[in-house]
Design an enzyme around this catalytic site. Sequence first.
Site, PDB file in Angstrom:
ATOM      1  N   HIS B 446       0.801  -1.223   0.000  1.00  0.00           N
ATOM      2  CA  HIS B 446       0.000   0.000   0.000  1.00  0.00           C
ATOM      3  C   HIS B 446       0.835   1.275   0.000  1.00  0.00           C
ATOM      4  CE1 HIS B 446      -3.720   1.920  -0.181  1.00  0.00           C
ATOM      5  NE2 HIS B 446      -4.384   1.261   0.744  1.00  0.00           N
ATOM      6  N   ASP B 450      -2.336   1.610  -4.886  1.00  0.00           N
ATOM      7  CA  ASP B 450      -3.613   1.898  -4.244  1.00  0.00           C
ATOM      8  C   ASP B 450      -4.663   0.891  -4.686  1.00  0.00           C
ATOM      9  OD1 ASP B 450      -3.710   4.724  -6.389  1.00  0.00           O
ATOM     10  OD2 ASP B 450      -4.585   2.740  -6.771  1.00  0.00           O
TER      11      ASP B 450
END
Lengths: 373, 476
Positions: B446, B450
Amino acid sequence: MVLQASLKNCLQLSCILRTPKVGFRSTTSGSLIIQSISDDVYQNLAVEDWIHDHMNLENRQVLFLWRNSPAVVIGRHQNPWQECNLRLLRQKNIKLARRRSGGGTVYHDLGNINLTFFTSRKKYERMENLKLVVKALKALRPQLDVHVTDRYDILLDRHYKISGTAAKLGRTTAYHHCTLLCNADKFVLSSVLKSPYKGIKSNATPSVPASVKNLFEEDPSLTCEMLLDAIAEEYATQHQTDHHITLINPADETVLPGINNKTKELQTWEWIYGKTPKFSVSTCFNMVYKDSVLDVKVDMDIKHGRIEVCNIDLPEQWLPPAVCSELVKSLTGSKFCPNETTTLTATLLRVCPQDAELQSRWNLLCENMTMLM
Amino acid sequence: VCIHRVRSCSGIRFIKSKYVCVFDKSALKFSLQQRLLRTSAVSCGQIVQFKLSDIGEGITEVTVKEWYIKEGDSVSQFDSICEVQSDKASVTITSRYDGIIRKLHYNLDEIAYVGKPLVDIEIDASKGVSPEEDVVETPPMSHEEHTHQEIKGHKTLATPAVRRLAMENNIKLSEVVGTGKDNRILKEDILNYLAKQTGAILPPSPKAEIIPPLPKSEAVPAAPKDRARKIPVPVSRPIVFSGKDKTEPITGFHKAMVKTMSAALKIPHFGYCDEIDLTHLVQLREELKPLAQIRGVKLSFMPFFIKAASLGLLQYPILNASLDESCQNVTYKASHNIGVAMDTEQGLIVPNVKNVQVCSVFEIASELNRLQSLGSAGQLGTNDLSGGTFTLSNIGTIGGTYAKPVILPPEVAIGALGKIQVLPRFNGKGEVFKAQIMNVSWSADHRIIDGATMARFSNLWKSYLENPASMLLDLK
C-alpha cells in the site's frame, strides 16, 4: 525372553504360511532361501534389517537374494562425499543408500546380484559363505578361474574383483552380504565411484578401489538368473533343505510387520547423509567474474551432515562484509546439501540490498559453494 | 571407596538436576526427600567393567565408530552401547547390565581390544553381576520392533529395581505411565503414581485432570427395563498425556524464511479479492491439452493465469515494480519474471518463469514443466529461484477459496488462486447455469499501490480469463 522367542516364532510362521507352494512346515528349523521381488535398494535393505531384528536364527539360516535398480550403496561408517560423485548421481537419478553393515562403497544395477547369508551370531562365518559361492560358480562353469582372497573378495582370473563383502553383527544374529558382478554397467560404475570433491579430511572408512570385471565378459552365456539359481542350489545342498526359492514382497506389512517404517528410515536424509562421521572441507576455487579471476578459500566443519563451522575467504570488499557474514551465519547449522543451500541463498537474496551488481556476485558465490556439496 | 562415593554423588546430582527442571518449585521439597532415598540405594552401587566380548573370526581389535550413550546415561540390559567396526563388519555392542554409564574407555576412531574394558557401568548392589538377568525386556534393535510388540501384547519396560519398588507398594506396572525412553517406567514414574494415590505431596496440576469422568446418567443407556445387565461405572481417573515437547533449532532454509517473512511484515499489505468465471477457459484448455501433449508438454491452467497477469502488468507496470529500502525510489522492472509458488518436501519455494512478456502460453507451459520436475527432484538452480518480480500462488491445488497471501520482498504484489468449484450462477437472461468459479486473493504494497490500481488490474486479468478470445487481441 520367553515372550520374545514365541513372538519371533509367530512372525516366521506367518511368513512361511503366507508363501504359496511351500507346504506347512512342522518344525521351525531348516534353512530358507528367499528372493525379493523388488528392485528398490531401500526396500531390500529394509528386508535385511527386518530379518536381522525379528527372525529367530538359533536353529535355522536364511539366504536372501536381491537385485537393485541403479544405486550406490555406502558402508555404515563412510562419507558419501569422499566415496562417490554425488552430482553425477543426482543428474542420472541414481539412488544413494547407506547400509548398516561396514565395508566400502559399491555400485548396484540389475546386472549385479546381492546375496545375504543370515545366521545366528555364533555361526557367523564369512569364508564358508564365499567358498559356497565359488563352488556354485565352478559347478555352473567349471572353466571359471574364481577364488576367494583373505580380504573376503572374490577374484576372477586372479586379478579382477567380481565380489565385495560386508557384514553386520548384532547381539544374537548376524549377516554377511556380498555382491556378484554378472553384467553391470562398468562405465557408469567407474564414473559414479570417483569423487570430485577436494580437500576432505575425514576418519570415515575409505573404500579400496579395485579393477572389476563382469562374469558375462568371461562367458556371455551367463545371466543373473543362472547365477542366482546355481547359488541357491548349492546353498540348498549344503544346508540340506529344499531347493525352493520363496518370493518375498518388501512392501507387504502382513508378512513383514513394521517393514515400511524401516524402508522410510533408510531413505531419510538424517540416515543417508546425517550419519557421516565428522569431517572437514578445506578447499579453494576460482571464480570468473566479468574480466577478473578471483580466489576463494573455504573451510568448513561438517557434523551430522550439517555445517558446524563455516569460513569463506573472499578478496577484500568483493562483497560487503555485512552481506558476507549474513551468508556465513545462515550456512552455519544448515545441511551440507546443494538444494538446501540454493533455496537458502535464493531466499536470503530477497532481503539483501537490491543492487544488480551485488546480486549477481552473490549468485556466483552461492553457485560455487553448492558445487562443493 | 572414597572416590567411588564422590563419583556416585556427582552422578546423582546430574540426574537430579534433570529431575528438578521437570517439576515446579513446590516439588523441590519432595525431590530433596527423594534424593536421600536415592543416595541410600545407589551409593552401594558396584562399578562393573563391561569388557568387549568376542567378535568371532579370531578378531582381537576393532575401531569404535559411534557411541550411542555418554557418561551419566542410564542403560538397561540389551540397550545399544556403541557401534564398532572390524574388517568390513559393523558390530552393535549391547549392554549386559542395567545401570549408569560411568566411563567410556575409548574415544571415537580409537582401537578397542577384545577382552579389555569397553565401558564402566554402575549397577545396583542388590542385583549382583549375574549375566542371567530376569528382565522381561526386548533387545532394542529398532524402534519399530518396540512399537510392534506393544501392539501385539502389552509389555512394560522397567528395570528390576523399578519392578521391586512397584511390587513393594502393590502397584501394577500396567497402570503406571512410563516417561523414560520407549515409554520405559522409571523410578520417578512409580513415585509420581504413589504421590497421586495418596494425594499428598505434589500440588495438583490442572493438566492432570483433562476430561472429568462421565456422570453416571450419561453412561447408562435409556433402557430402564433391562436391569439384569450390569453397566460398568467409569472409574474417575485423571487422563495423563506422556508425550514430551521437542525443541530443535531453526536452520538453513527455514532460517532464511524467517528473515524474509519478517521483512515482508514491514510491508503494509492490503487485500483485494474477486471471483472469476472460468467456464470458457476450462473448455479452451480441454481443446488445447491434447495439442500440447503431442508436443510433449503438460498444459495446466497456470500458463493462462501467468500470461494474463503479464498482459495486465503491461497496463499497470507499478505492480511489477520494486521499492528501495529507504522508500525513496520505485524501480519499474522491465522483465515480467513471474514466480510460481511450489510446495516441495522442503517447504515453499518460488521459482520464476523469466520474461513472460515475450513468451507464448505454450512456452510458459513448457518452462513450468521444467521447473516443476526440477523442483520435485530438489534440483532447482539459483537462476530459477532468483530475479522474480511478481508472484502467483496456486494454493487451490491443495484446497481453499480465499487466502491472504504475503508479499515476497522485493516484490510489491502477489496473487493467491483458490480451487475451481462448480457453482450455480445467473447468466444475462436470468437463467441459472453451471459455472466453473475460482476465487483470487491479491495482496499489494500500500505504500506505492492503491486499491483502485489493484482493482483495475484484477478486472483486466479477470476479463482475459473469462473471455480467453480477448487475449488474442493483446497478445504480443
